[in-house]
Design a protein around this motif. Sequence first.
Motif, mmCIF file in Angstrom:
data_model
loop_
_atom_site.group_PDB
_atom_site.id
_atom_site.type_symbol
_atom_site.label_atom_id
_atom_site.label_comp_id
_atom_site.label_asym_id
_atom_site.label_seq_id
_atom_site.Cartn_x
_atom_site.Cartn_y
_atom_site.Cartn_z
ATOM 1 N N ALA A 122 14.447 0.793 2.452
ATOM 2 C CA ALA A 122 13.078 1.204 2.767
ATOM 3 C C ALA A 122 12.275 1.477 1.498
ATOM 4 O O ALA A 122 11.101 1.097 1.397
ATOM 5 C CB ALA A 122 13.097 2.448 3.665
ATOM 6 N N CYS A 126 8.914 -0.582 0.212
ATOM 7 C CA CYS A 126 7.672 0.135 -0.111
ATOM 8 C C CYS A 126 7.222 -0.147 -1.540
ATOM 9 O O CYS A 126 6.034 -0.360 -1.801
ATOM 10 C CB CYS A 126 7.866 1.643 0.086
ATOM 11 N N THR A 130 3.773 -2.217 -2.549
ATOM 12 C CA THR A 130 2.813 -1.566 -3.450
ATOM 13 C C THR A 130 2.483 -2.471 -4.620
ATOM 14 O O THR A 130 1.314 -2.622 -5.006
ATOM 15 C CB THR A 130 3.390 -0.232 -3.963
ATOM 16 N N LEU A 440 10.570 8.290 -1.027
ATOM 17 C CA LEU A 440 9.509 7.797 -0.135
ATOM 18 C C LEU A 440 8.344 8.776 -0.051
ATOM 19 O O LEU A 440 7.171 8.385 -0.171
ATOM 20 C CB LEU A 440 10.076 7.540 1.269
ATOM 21 N N GLY A 444 4.529 8.245 -1.611
ATOM 22 C CA GLY A 444 3.340 8.417 -0.784
ATOM 23 C C GLY A 444 2.392 9.457 -1.351
ATOM 24 O O GLY A 444 1.173 9.252 -1.395
#
Length: 623
Positions: A122, A126, A130, A440, A444
Amino acid sequence: MEQMYFSVVDYVIFALLLLASMAIGVYYALSGGRQRTTQEFLLADRSMAAVPVSLSLIASFQSAVAIVGIPAEVYANGTQFWFIGCAYVLGLLIPAQVFVPLFYRLRLSSAYEYLERRFNKAVRICGTLTFIFQTVIYMGVCIYTPAFALNKVTGLPLWGTVLATGLVCTAYTTIGGLKAVIWTDVFQTAVMFAGQLAVIVVGVQQAGGVKAVWDRVLEGNRISGLDLNPDPTERHTFWTLAVGGVFLMLALYGVNQAQVQRYLSARTEREAVRSCYMVIPALQVALALSCVMGLVMFARYCGEDPSRRPGSLSGDAMVLFFVMDMLQGLPGLPGLFIACLFSAALSSISSAFNSLATVTMEDLIRPRYPAMTEARATLLSKGLAMSYGLLCLAMAYFTHLMGESVLQVALKIFGMVGGPLLGVFSLGMFFPWANSTGALVGLGAGLATAFWIGVGSIMTRGGGGGSGGSVLPSNCSVAWLLSGNTTVSHANMSAVPAIFFNISATPPTLRPTGLRRLYSLSYMWYSGLSCLVVVLVGLLVSFLSGPMKEEDVFPGTVYPLLGNLLFFLPDRYKKKLCCTGQSTHAEDRNGDTFSSDKGATEAETKVLLRASAPLLMERETSV
């Protein structure tokens, strides 16, 4: 302002640049392995020497935006920006000592493959998404900026230029792979340096010689002193450039896929590290040429008739006006500089195409279709490179529709995304207890912080964050720079306090308060702030959700920074902080064994068993 035009010789030189770039692509499409494997197409068979890799690293960094942007910055605000050269040193030494060896020993194809080994899939996805978002926006800007500037000054067809450079770049990247990209970068780097040198030499001659240039830039207050103002909202000071710039350089040369892919294409780890070291002096030379060009431009137009000055143009077009004005009577030299400008654009865009194809293939497609044949994977990689090339042209058109201010917005987005990515890689490399949840949430939080400040800055400044350009004085005196009602005549110049000679070229404004002060943060701090947010939030969430245990950390993915810094702690505390050595053997997801034995022999360090698995790690003694 008088419109200027290319001669036939200029068109010929510009066309030769495009043809030579295309020829290199065709050569590598028809030679060697003919780009039949993904290893050859995406990583040049890991066979490149240090010199071409280092020149390619320079070309990828020296975009067309930098070629025209740095002279415009120096012309408007003086040489303060030159201090970013201090950041180049540390910003390349750290990757050479930490990031490059770690990535190379893991035998990665994509920088974001590291995130899966260190955290989980994951986090890898991500990070990849990005990067794709960041690069797709920026590559449209890279090709549109020089084409727009050229159109404003010479009347050269805007979309004819965009299509010519975009399609040629797409073609040689698609058929020639990374080898073609690297060797065209080598050729384009030589063209870049030649073009800038030609402009400087002719500009100094037409300005009256070196002494005349020096006298004018001194009188015009364009030689900046060491500004040690610690205020982070000041656009350019020594701290924002030399310290904030380090994070910007780390985001670019440490974890950016376009650069990491070049390190991984080197034939040995030593060659990869050496290429990183070789970039340091070359970038200093490139920075010096751009800054000197800005000073020569100031000296040339200082005291000129306003109708002959480029002050009313945008920063990009202003530099092109200077070049065409200086070289107009010398057939071929305007074409040489335009070739230099578009060499920078081509090298940046081709790097983007190839790196985007790599991360899409290795991070998003191959993990979902592990049984895909090599021939099909290579064909798909070429299709991806072509698709991203066409997307670049679409982004250039979108940039055109949005207007000039979108250039500022896109460059800020490029800076805002690099910091959080640097933060998530730093979290994994330097903090062994950081877990995937922390990575993660931290990523974010870093992206949210960077975009909050960046978008707030754009909104409160009306799309500002520009170059801080200013109208040139008619007599090159510093009197025009003084604020308020103060004026100083030439007769009283010796009475002006020394402090006035270090003031900014832009008029002072009221100091913002509250959120506006946060939005006034210098763009050079965006990467550092967002990286720090990722690390702090990631560590906090990791502790709250349960720190990762030492035995769960994939071997070779952590740099023993904390273990070295906390050498004074007893072993039991270092054990709790997961700072002790990792296990020497582990299996990756393909079942291949990795080793980090310190007792490996010199012969073993040279052996790379890659016949059975693409991710097998080279056995090397640790350094």
